[in-house]
Each structure stands twice: as structure tokens, then as C-alpha cells.
Design a protein around this motif. Structure first.
Motif, PDB file in Angstrom:
ATOM      1  N   ARG A 349       0.822  -1.211   0.000  1.00 44.21           N
ATOM      2  CA  ARG A 349       0.000   0.000   0.000  1.00 44.21           C
ATOM      3  C   ARG A 349       0.856   1.261   0.000  1.00 44.21           C
ATOM      4  O   ARG A 349       0.430   2.294  -0.498  1.00 44.21           O
ATOM      5  N   GLU A 350       2.083   1.197   0.556  1.00 43.38           N
ATOM      6  CA  GLU A 350       2.922   2.392   0.597  1.00 43.38           C
ATOM      7  C   GLU A 350       3.290   2.846  -0.810  1.00 43.38           C
ATOM      8  O   GLU A 350       3.271   4.042  -1.114  1.00 43.38           O
ATOM      9  N   ARG A 351       3.631   1.893  -1.681  1.00 41.81           N
ATOM     10  CA  ARG A 351       3.977   2.250  -3.053  1.00 41.81           C
ATOM     11  C   ARG A 351       2.753   2.781  -3.783  1.00 41.81           C
ATOM     12  O   ARG A 351       2.845   3.741  -4.550  1.00 41.81           O
ATOM     13  N   GLN A 353       0.247   4.327  -2.377  1.00 39.50           N
ATOM     14  CA  GLN A 353       0.018   5.656  -1.814  1.00 39.50           C
ATOM     15  C   GLN A 353       0.932   6.682  -2.456  1.00 39.50           C
ATOM     16  O   GLN A 353       0.518   7.806  -2.760  1.00 39.50           O
TER      17      GLN A 353
END
Length: 621
Positions: A349-351, A353
Motif C-alpha cells: 500500500r505504501e507504493r 500511496q
């Protein structure tokens, strides 16, 4: 238009204590005197400034200064007008209100019954999901990594094989045949009516007021004769061009923009991953009614449709419709034509985001398509230039046009004045000069200098999303020089050594079949990772490095060279992190004492790692 009497308004307010209503949206865990405090739901904050007074039946935020009674709170939270908020609270408290109507609706009673029937059907399908027959649907949801909480939140269900079972159930609940027929849940066949949904995973379609209106069903087998998805037909209470899947949940998000995707599962998976402003279109192109509905809740949206030609057309159509409704539009293009669900599962999810924070605007997306669609042309640069000029000519704002004109001129190695002449000719309807000739003439005016200097200097401005790190480019070039000599285990290990901006690209190369790890495939992969103006230059930098003598390694020695360059890259990454930490310490940019301590500890740790790596390299040499 229906009106609510003053007496009913007072009854509704008295039945909905503001503390209880607010507590359904805000955690109120701090008390000051007779008031309760929590984090404000209307803006981002870390220290509670949102106050609720049970005695006065009002709320107020000392930061954003929003306040009012329980009706105003629901209007703000649910994006409703005054009358809709009253009905929302009346339904919550179980109050039947008498409304005077200015116009008679002959179907009003039937519509009300259909709403109750739809809610009952949703409960029926949800219970069937946990029946012995529904296990296959539940297993599918588990395979898609959906949690029990997510399944419940979206009310997912299962339609059993017996197509008459739902009819019998609804009759047992007191619904009449004419009401069941009007629900759209049954079709006319040779032997009478039969259930629309059978052996399918069920997605309830819920309006912004938490009312179930219709259903979507996904098949669970691979029968090519059966459509993958079927949806309820339009009824007295459901028009698919006026609803959006997930809006009942997304409207409560604190995000400034909605994220619009194509499918039910993408929307659901995004919510589970924390992107709670996500919603989906209902198997059709975005309509003007849906755009106006979106504008009611947000002024900005991000489109994230499939990357195929159909998705591109859907993006372009949606842009015009949303702009006409007064909505600002951005486009998120995921690398490698993945859908959001697949991308998050593979890259995290960080990428996702990080990509979501930097979507393209309309012009950038049109230029992206111009470049992407020119890749298969015999002369890609020429085809791209001709298409891009048409995009520039369509920009009415002069300042905006000049901004992109300078970028394109630099990319095509033309002077801005030459390119502007081409744009003006196109705007005036004149025949354009030969772009190929212009480009070649411009290239002859470049001062002769070392090619590597040109490449490295270009890299500095090639992309706002990717910093040109020579050590990373050296290692990529070495790996691509003879990819079949690199074991799969090494490809997997190396992914963690690359800086974050490179990791999505590298992990895609690492997961590819060995025969696809070739330079030509790398060009396409690199470009697809959204380096809209720097893709070719960065890939050119790789090609230039493949020609350098110091990166020419004999077979059998390549792993030793990989390890050497790996240490170089690791050292560079440590230095970059150390410099970033040093800037943070110098600015005293800390939110708390604990953060300051953690940053300084990390700084000291990184310095130690740098010294260790330097010592290790000196021993190797």
C-alpha cells in the motif's frame, strides 16, 4: 417536494442525543469539565480539539470552527441537505414522520416496499454466504484476501443454486407477488419467473443513505457461456447511471479526493488497504448524473481505470463529463497495466500511496497516451512529437501551454520557438512543417560534447519521481548485460538494495521470465513505470552504460561485479538517508521528543553502517 412538520423536527432531535450520534463517527475519550473531546472529523489533526456538549446538545471544533446541533452534524458528515438529514436521523431513531407533499407520487408506497424488500434480500444473501452451499463463495473471498470485517462491511453474499428459494423467502416475510416481481430479482422464462442470481457471489449496491437498491453478481466457475458479471436491471428505486458502488462508505472519508475504479473487487480491496475514498462505476461508462453526484461530495477525483485501450477511452470520456460537472480530474496510471488490487498485493500500500499522491492531470495524461501509443510506430519519436503538438494546440491557457511546450521542446531537442510555430500553425488550421526536419535541424545545433555528459545532465531533470542515481543505473546495466547469468535468488535479494523509487521497476524485472530480462523489454518496462518525460533518457543512460569498458565483465565473473556494485549502491543509499536525516536535525523538524530521539539514533546507526561498509570495501580492494 416533501416537508417535515416542526413537531416532528423536535421529536427527531430529542430522540437523537448528540453525544450518541457523534460517538458513531468520532471516538470521544477525553473529558474537560462537562464536555467531551475527540479528533475532529472535518479536518486532519493529532490533538483533540473537537468538543461535544451533552447539556447544550451542540458540537464545536476549536481548530476549524465548525459547529452546530445534531442535524448540522449529520448534514456535514453525510453530505446531506437539511430535509435528508432529518429523515436520516428519523430512520436512526425509528420515528415515522408525516410529510406533506406538493406532488402526488402514485408509486410512493411500492417504492417504500421495494426498499424494504431489497434490504431483506441483502440480509438473505449475506446469511447464505455462511451456509454449506456458500462455502465456495467464502473460499473465493478468502483467496482474494478479504477479511471477515470487510466482507461484513460491504454486506457481501451468495445466491444459492435454487432459483426459487429467494421468492419463497420473501413471501414468508410478507412481500406480495407484485412487489417481488417489481424488484428486478426475477426474470420471465419459459416456465414462469426464475431468480436472476444463481451460484454467484453477491455485491449489494447501496445508495449514499445506506439503502440497498440493487445487486451485482459474479460467477464462481469458469463457464464461458455464462457472463462473468450480471447486475440488477433498473427498477422504480434503481437507476444504474445515478449510483456509484461504495459511495455510502467513501463519502465519510477524510480524503480530499475520491478514487474511482472500474470493478467491485478493486473498490473493496482498496477500502481494506486503507484507501477509504474509493468507489466504482457500475459496469457502465461514467454518466453526467454520476458526475453531479460526485460533485455533491467532492470537488476533485482521481480516475484509476484499466490501462488497456478500453480503459484509456473510459478515462478520456470521464474527464469531459466530470469537468462539465465542475469536478477537477486527475488520472492514476499504474505500472505494467495492473489493477489496484494486484498492484497493492504485489508492491504494498505504501507504493500505491506514493503513486496516488502524484497523479497526472488531464494534459499530462494526454501526453502520456501520445507517447505510449507511439511506441509501436516505426519512428516512435516522430509519431510522439506529432501527437504531442496536437495536445499542446488544444490547451487554451497560454501560460499552461507554454509550460508544457518548453518541456516537449527539451524532450524533442527542438527550440521552444520552433515548436511554438508548429503549434500555432495547427491552431490556425495551416499545414504543419515537417517535424522530422525541424527536429534534425535542431539536433545539429547542440554543442558537441561527450555523450555521457549529455545523458547524465539530462537525468537530473528527467523525472520528478525518480532521482538519477548512477550506482543504481550501473547495477541495472550490469544485470541486463547478461541476465541469464544471474540466478533468480540474486534478482530477488537485490530488490531490497535499490532505493524506493526504483523498487517497483526492479521487482517487476526480477519477477519476469528470464528471457524477458532483455534490454528491449527493459525500455518498455521502464517507460510504463510512468516516467512520462524521462523514460527514454533514463533507458538511454542504461544503454550507454552497457557500452562502457568498466562494466564489461567476463562470463563467470559477473556475480563478483554484481556484489561490488551492490556495495556501491548500498553506500550511496546510506549516504542519501544520512543527508536527509542531517537536514531534518538541522531544521529541528520534529513532532515530538520521541521522534527527535529516534531520528538521532537512526542518524548514528547510519553513520556506523557507512563506516562498516567503507572498511569492507577497502578490504575487498
Amino acid at each position: 417536494m416533501a416537508l417535515v412538520s416542526d413537531q416532528d423536527i423536535e421529536r427527531i432531535k430529542q430522540a437523537n442525543d448528540i453525544t450518541e450520534v457523534v460517538a458513531e463517527y468520532v471516538r470521544l475519550d477525553k473529558k474537560s469539565g462537562i464536555n467531551l473531546f475527540g479528533l475532529c472529523p472535518f479536518h486532519q489533526e493529532k490533538t483533540p480539539s473537537f468538543s461535544v456538549s451533552s447539556q447544550k446538545q451542540i458540537y464545536y471544533c476549536f481548530s476549524c470552527h465548525k459547529g452546530g446541533d445534531v442535524v448540522r452534524f449529520i448534514m456535514e458528515m453525510e453530505h446531506l441537505n437539511y430535509g435528508e438529514a432529518l429523515r436520516f436521523l428519523a430512520k436512526r431513531a425509528g420515528i415515522q414522520i408525516e410529510e406533506t407533499k406538493s406532488a402526488y407520487d402514485p408509486n410512493a408506497k411500492l417504492k417504500k416496499r421495494l426498499c424494504k424488500l431489497s434490504n431483506e434480500t441483502a440480509l438473505y444473501f449475506h446469511k447464505q454466504l455462511y451456509s454449506p452451499e456458500g462455502r465456495r463463495a467464502l473460499l473465493y473471498l478468502k483467496e482474494r484476501a478479504l477479511s471477515p470485517q470487510t466482507i461484513k462491511r460491504f454486506g457481501l453474499g451468495y445466491a444459492p443454486r435454487n432459483r426459487s428459494e429467494l421468492w419463497d423467502h420473501l413471501e414468508s416475510k410478507g412481500f406480495q407477488p407484485n412487489e417481488i416481481e417489481a424488484s428486478g430479482l426475477f426474470r420471465e422464462g419459459r416456465n414462469g419467473l426464475y431468480g436472476l442470481f444463481s451460484e454467484r457471489l453477491i455485491f449489494p449496491i447501496i445508495d449514499p443513505f445506506a439503502q440497498v437498491l440493487a445487486f451485482g453478481g459474479r460467477r464462481l466457475d469458469e463457464n464461458p457461456k455464462s457472463p462473468k458479471y450480471i447486475n440488477s436491471p433498473e427498477t422504480l428505486i434503481y437507476e444504474k447511471g445515478r449510483q456509484l458502488f461504495g459511495l455510502n462508505l467513501a463519502k465519510r472519508s477524510k480524503a480530499d479526493r475520491f478514487l474511482i475504479v472500474e470493478g467491485y473487487m478493486d473498490c473493496i480491496s482498496l477500502h481494506q488497504a486503507g484507501f477509504d475514498a474509493s468507489l466504482a462505476v457500475l459496469g457502465t461508462a461514467l454518466t453526467s448524473n454520476q458526475a453531479r453526484l460526485l460533485r455533491r461530495y467532492r470537488s476533485e477525483v482521481v480516475l484509476c481505470f484499466d490501462g488497456d485501450s478500453a480503459g484509456q477511452r473510459a478515462n478520456l470520456r470521464s474527464i469531459d463529463i466530470l469537468k462539465a460537472a465542475g469536478v477537477s480530474v486527475y488520472i492514476l496510471v499504474l505500472p505494467f497495466e495492473k489493477d489496484p488490487d494486484d498492484f497493492i498485493k504485489k508492491h504494498g500500500r505504501e507504493r500505491f500511496q506514493a503513486l496516488l499522491e502524484k497523479p497526472m492531470n488531464e494534459i499530462e495524461y494526454q501526453l502520456y497516451l501520445a507517447k505510449r501509443n507511439s511506441l509501436d510506430s516505426p519512428r516512435p519519436s516522430l509519431a510522439y512529437g506529432q501527437a504531442a503538438i496536437q495536445v499542446l494546440a488544444s490547451i487554451e491557457d497560454r501560460i499552461q501551454r507554454n509550460y508544457y511546450l518548453r518541456q516537449l521542446a527539451d524532450e524533442l531537442l527542438m527550440s521552444p520557438s520552433e515548436l511554438n510555430e508548429e503549434v500555432q500553425r495547427l491552431q490556425q488550421g495551416e499545414a504543419s512543417l515537417n517535424l522530422e526536419t525541424q527536429t534534425q535541424l535542431s539536433r545539429t545545433t547542440i554543442t558537441e560534447r561527450d555523450e555521457s555528459d549529455i545523458v547524465d545532465e539530462d537525468l537530473a531533470d528527467a523525472s520528478s519521481e525518480l532521482e538519477a542515481i548512477p550506482e543504481a543505473l550501473d547495477l541495472l546495466a550490469l544485470l541486463l548485460q547478461d541476465p541469464d547469468q544471474i540466478p533468480d535468488s540474486i534478482w530477488t535479494e537485490l530488490a531490497e538494495d535499490f532505493p524506493p523509487d526504483y523498487q517497483v521497476l526492479f521487482s517487476e524485472l526480477a519477477s519476469a521470465d528470464p528471457e524477458r530480462r532483455q534490454l528491449n523489454d527493459f525500455y518498455k518496462t521502464w517507460y510504463e513505470y510512468r516516467f512520462s518525460t524521462g523514460g527514454e533518457r533514463l533507458a538511454t543512460a542504461i544503454a550507454e552504460r552497457l557500452m562502457r569498458d568498466d562494466l564489461q565483465v567476463k562470463r563467470g565473473k559477473i556475480l563478483d561485479k554484481v556484489e561490488e556494485l551492490r556495495k556501491n549502491l548500498r553506500l550511496r543509499c546510506y549516504k542519501m538517508e544520512r543527508d536527509a536525516l542531517a537536514r531534518k536535525i538541522a531544521r529541528q523538524d520534529f513532532r515530538s521528543q520521541a521522534e527527535e530521539t529516534a531520528v538521532k539514533q537512526r542518524y548514528n546507526r547510519i553513520n556506523g553502517l557507512i563506516n562498516e561498509l567503507r572498511l569492507e570495501r577497502s578490504i575487498d580492494q
